[in-house]
Design a protein around this motif. Structure first.
Motif, short mmCIF file in Angstrom:
data_model
loop_
_atom_site.label_atom_id
_atom_site.label_comp_id
_atom_site.label_asym_id
_atom_site.label_seq_id
_atom_site.Cartn_x
_atom_site.Cartn_y
_atom_site.Cartn_z
N LEU A 282 0.77 -1.02 -0.01
CA LEU A 282 -0.09 -0.18 0.19
C LEU A 282 0.85 1.21 0.02
CD1 LEU A 282 -2.95 1.43 0.65
CD2 LEU A 282 -1.75 1.74 2.83
N VAL A 283 1.92 1.41 0.84
CA VAL A 283 2.61 2.51 1.22
C VAL A 283 3.50 2.90 -0.09
CG1 VAL A 283 4.77 3.65 2.25
CG2 VAL A 283 2.91 2.35 3.60
N HIS A 284 3.98 1.96 -0.91
CA HIS A 284 4.64 2.15 -2.19
C HIS A 284 3.88 2.37 -3.38
CE1 HIS A 284 8.80 1.31 -0.65
NE2 HIS A 284 8.13 0.10 -0.05
N ALA A 285 2.52 1.62 -3.24
CA ALA A 285 1.79 1.87 -4.42
C ALA A 285 1.11 3.35 -4.42
CB ALA A 285 0.56 0.94 -4.26
N GLU A 286 0.92 3.76 -3.10
CA GLU A 286 0.37 5.09 -2.88
C GLU A 286 1.32 6.18 -3.17
OE1 GLU A 286 -3.65 5.06 -0.10
OE2 GLU A 286 -1.87 5.68 0.87
N VAL A 421 -5.71 -0.05 -7.63
CA VAL A 421 -4.51 0.36 -7.25
C VAL A 421 -3.58 -0.74 -7.67
CG1 VAL A 421 -3.35 0.59 -5.32
CG2 VAL A 421 -5.38 1.59 -5.18
N PRO A 422 -2.39 -0.41 -8.11
CA PRO A 422 -1.29 -0.96 -8.81
C PRO A 422 -1.12 -2.37 -7.86
CG PRO A 422 -0.22 1.23 -8.76
CD PRO A 422 -1.76 1.16 -8.12
N GLY A 423 -1.20 -3.61 -8.70
CA GLY A 423 -0.94 -4.98 -8.22
C GLY A 423 -2.30 -5.47 -7.68
N TYR A 424 -3.44 -4.74 -7.67
CA TYR A 424 -4.70 -5.50 -6.98
C TYR A 424 -5.33 -5.92 -8.30
CZ TYR A 424 -4.49 -3.18 -2.43
OH TYR A 424 -4.06 -2.83 -1.05
N ARG A 425 -6.05 -6.83 -7.82
CA ARG A 425 -7.32 -7.35 -8.96
C ARG A 425 -8.49 -7.03 -8.25
NH1 ARG A 425 -3.30 -11.30 -8.20
NH2 ARG A 425 -4.48 -12.34 -6.61
N VAL A 426 -9.37 -6.39 -9.03
CA VAL A 426 -10.78 -6.16 -8.64
C VAL A 426 -11.86 -6.79 -9.82
CG1 VAL A 426 -12.47 -4.23 -8.19
CG2 VAL A 426 -9.81 -4.09 -7.32
N VAL A 427 -12.46 -7.73 -9.23
CA VAL A 427 -13.49 -8.24 -10.13
C VAL A 427 -14.89 -8.44 -9.57
CG1 VAL A 427 -13.63 -10.51 -11.34
CG2 VAL A 427 -11.50 -10.04 -10.56
N LEU A 428 -15.89 -7.96 -10.27
CA LEU A 428 -17.03 -8.14 -10.18
C LEU A 428 -17.77 -9.51 -10.35
CD1 LEU A 428 -18.57 -4.63 -11.43
CD2 LEU A 428 -17.32 -5.09 -9.28
N VAL A 429 -18.32 -10.03 -9.42
CA VAL A 429 -18.79 -11.46 -9.47
C VAL A 429 -20.44 -11.44 -9.04
CG1 VAL A 429 -16.47 -12.36 -9.04
CG2 VAL A 429 -18.28 -12.28 -7.35
N ASP A 430 -20.79 -12.65 -9.76
CA ASP A 430 -22.27 -12.98 -9.46
C ASP A 430 -22.37 -13.85 -8.16
OD1 ASP A 430 -21.60 -15.53 -10.42
OD2 ASP A 430 -22.75 -15.19 -12.18
N ASP A 431 -23.31 -14.31 -7.77
CA ASP A 431 -23.51 -15.31 -6.69
C ASP A 431 -22.78 -16.59 -6.74
OD1 ASP A 431 -25.48 -13.56 -5.54
OD2 ASP A 431 -27.09 -14.64 -6.16
N ARG A 432 -22.48 -16.99 -8.01
CA ARG A 432 -21.65 -18.25 -8.09
C ARG A 432 -19.99 -17.81 -8.45
NH1 ARG A 432 -24.14 -21.23 -13.23
NH2 ARG A 432 -23.69 -19.15 -14.19
#
Length: 678
Positions: A282-286, A421-432
């Motif tokens: 977090l510190v380096h990415a920010e 943010v760099p290095g993160y993966r953010v995915v939108l998912v359904d109930d499955r």
């Protein structure tokens, strides 16, 4: 800012249109096997608020892909559908060449970042607070002495050390000293009720409490070691100021860095365990994202028990900048905070939109304004946007180490929570746990190095919220993703929009609150048979309302409020207690929170001669208070905070309104705290 995830995935897919074409094919292949109920279908009030998504043309030809791992296609599609803007393309962002993957600094113990800066610029000013000034060398030596003192008291690798201190140089030295000793710190707010602090000390199994003698006296039953920075000052000062060698301490990136407690649905707070590797990332990415410089002055206004303080403190320490700690006066300044920040020459300010909204004057020294913790209204951006001021909207739960996404803001542009943010993966998912197509609503899931270890003493909840990350690359074995419970959608520009919650969690003035925790404490009240809570956005100030069903006769509201204040932080105590005959239920038998009635207007009994406002001044103040609390009758003995349910933001609004009258031109929020009755 450099996008590590962009660098990884852009070369594979290219444009958003191409990503959507692949996403459409994947979704079509899944839907043939039977569709699950979409998340948005379970939240009609959210469904109605979602705007139709702008679609990219499905006729554009997708590129020929190399043969990926089977699980990676979903990740590439979900990530790229909104993670593909080139660096420098967002409004206000300084364009710069993207860094190569892995170019952020190696994982390391968090305190080593401070030590590096102390070695590079020992004479630079590290902290300013109420007239006290410490250089990086002075803060380093103070922290080293405390670390050695803690080691002598048995604190070391694997220990958990609680910190019960207000924002101050001593507090920052305590955080650093605990980390240098090899332990994890557990920050506690001195304003918390004694019962809440005692619970956290037990729950996290703190071996030591770093505090002052007066605060320690409130916790005589604490069974661990006590280190009072004032009472033990001579013993601490006698320790060597030399830094402990890394081999002597032995902790590494996977060791625990801190535990921060958030509201829990069971009636008690829950501790989120964050490792050094997550905090360092977090510190380096920010540092890359916000580009704080040594000449900056960073305001530290959040409670140390709130994870946004991690952002404030380490934005400064990584850059060798000066941390400007809030005093009691500035923390409660309300609309006067602008003047205090300008006088302190603050250039970097991280805050919640609701606090920013009560500031009536510009802050000319400011060059970076970071918003987060709650939804940011577009009119607020319009009001504060100006040349030379960069505004950034951020989003992220404590479980993902402060923030996971960001968006640069500009007047006239949609307000979103942006991109990863760099290095993160953010995915939108359904109930499955399958990725949803662009434009559809899904649960926001966060993967990457920022994902916390889990919850203290809650293995089942940890397993439910921190699940195996099927979208992780092959070089991250055992990776997990955090299911936030937040709902989002991707707009036509590829940015993430926050839509709402899929449960009963809310944000109150930037604090994450589980309504179930408040309801559990309400149920402990004498004569309370059933209870529910709701934030009434349809009323002035958006008050938190507690609904109670009596088991036998009228409920003593005063006694119930006293019980709530003894168990909950002030921001979690309902502003109104509303008796009801029964709680509304859905056909399933669950609480129908949306059907809870608006608080009835209390019959305004003519005040007695002793309770009626006296003179023009009290009458004017009472009129302003009545506008803030329209369902309450105001008497001259009512306490603005304890009786009426006021809080800091309502206090700021009251002061701002009263200042329109020349008689109250010099009134401050501090005056209201000191004199909370008419």
């Amino acid at each position: 800012m450099s996008h590590i995830s962009d660098d990884i995935y852009l070369s594979a897919l290219g444009t958003q249109a191409q990503a959507f074409a692949i996403s459409r094919a994947l979704v079509a292949s899944r839907s043939s096997g039977g569709a699950s109920e979409p998340l948005v279908g379970r939240a009609p009030h959210i469904r109605d608020a979602v705007r139709p998504a702008k679609r990219w043309s499905p006729h554009e030809e997708a590129p020929q892909l190399p043969s990926p791992r089977p699980a990676s296609a979903a990740l590439v599609t979900a990530d790229l559908s909104w993670n593909s803007a080139p660096p420098g393309s967002l409004p206000g962002r300084t364009a710069r060449p993207p860094r190569a993957p892995g170019a952020l600094a190696r994982p390391q113990p968090l305190h080593e970042i401070f030590e590096k800066r102390a070695d590079l610029c020992p004479g630079a000013l590290a902290v300013v607070s109420a007239g006290e000034r410490l250089t990086y060398l002075e803060l380093e030596e103070r922290a080293n002495r405390l670390a050695r003192h803690l080691r002598a008291r048995g604190v070391g690798r694997g220990s958990r050390a609680a910190v019960l201190l207000p924002r101050s140089p001593d507090a920052y030295a305590a955080l650093l000293g605990i980390l240098k000793a090899g332990a994890a710190y557990v920050p506690l707010d001195p304003e918390y009720p004694v019962d809440r602090v005692a619970f956290i000390l037990r729950d996290c199994e703190a071996e030591v409490l770093v505090t002052t003698a007066s605060l320690a006296s409130q916790h005589p039953r604490f069974g661990g070691a006590l280190v009072s920075l004032d009472a033990d000052a001579a013993a601490i000062a006698a320790e060597s100021h030399a830094r402990l060698a890394p081999g002597e301490v032995g902790n590494g990136p996977r060791d625990l860095c801190y535990i921060i407690y958030t509201s829990g649905s069971t009636g008690r707070p829950k501790g989120v365990m964050v490792e050094h590797r997550s905090a360092c990332h977090l510190v380096h990415a920010e540092g890359e994202l916000f580009q704080v410089r040594p000449e900056d002055r960073v305001y530290q206004g959040f409670s140390l028990a709130f994870d946004a303080s991690v952002e404030e403190i380490w934005l400064a320490f990584r850059a060798g900048a000066t941390l400007v700690a809030a005093t009691c006066e500035t923390a409660g300044a309300g609309p006067d905070l602008s003047r205090h920040l300008a006088q302190s020459r603050v250039t970097v300010f991280s805050t919640v939109p609701s606090l920013l909204s009560v500031l009536t004057e510009p802050i000319p020294t400011l060059r970076l304004l970071i918003l987060g913790g709650e939804k940011c209204p577009a009119p607020l951006v319009e009001r504060w946007a100006r040349p030379g001021l960069r505004m950034v909207n951020t989003y992220g739960p404590t479980e993902a180490t402060v923030i996971a996404t960001y968006a640069d803001l500009a007047a006239g542009k949609p307000v979103t929570i942006g991109r990863a943010v760099p290095g993160y993966r953010v995915v939108l998912v359904d109930d499955r746990m399958e990725p949803v197509p662009p434009g559809a609503v899904g649960e926001i899931c966060i993967g990457g190095p920022g994902v916390a270890r889990g919850y203290v003493g809650l293995p089942e909840e940890t397993r439910a919220r921190f699940v195996p990350d099927r979208f992780a690359p092959a070089d991250e074995p055992g990776a997990r993703t955090y299911r936030t419970g937040d709902l989002g959608r991707i707009d036509g520009e590829g940015n993430l929009e926050f839509v709402g919650r899929s449960d009963a969690q809310v944000k109150l003035r930037g604090f994450r609150v589980e309504l179930g925790e408040i309801e559990s404490v309400l149920l402990e009240g004498e004569g309370v048979q059933a209870a529910a809570c709701s934030v009434r956005e349809d009323l002035p100030g958006g008050p938190l309302v507690g609904y109670v069903v009596s088991s036998n006769g009228p409920i003593d509201e005063g006694r119930l409020r006293s019980h709530l204040r003894s168990r909950l932080p002030a921001f979690m105590v309902p502003a109104l207690i509303e008796p009801v005959d029964a709680l509304p239920r859905l056909s399933s038998g669950k609480l129908d929170r949306a059907a809870l009635p608006a608080p009835r207007l209390r019959e305004k009994q003519p005040p007695t001669s002793a309770g009626a406002p006296r003179g023009e001044v009290e009458t004017r103040i009472a009129a302003v208070w009545e506008a803030l609390f329209p369902s309450l009758a105001i008497s001259r003995d009512d306490h603005f905070f304890l009786d009426l349910g006021g809080h800091s933001l309502l206090a700021a609004r009251a002061v701002s309104e009263l200042r329109k009258d020349a008689r109250f031109a010099r009134l401050s929020v501090i005056d209201l705290y000191r004199h909370p009755t008419l």
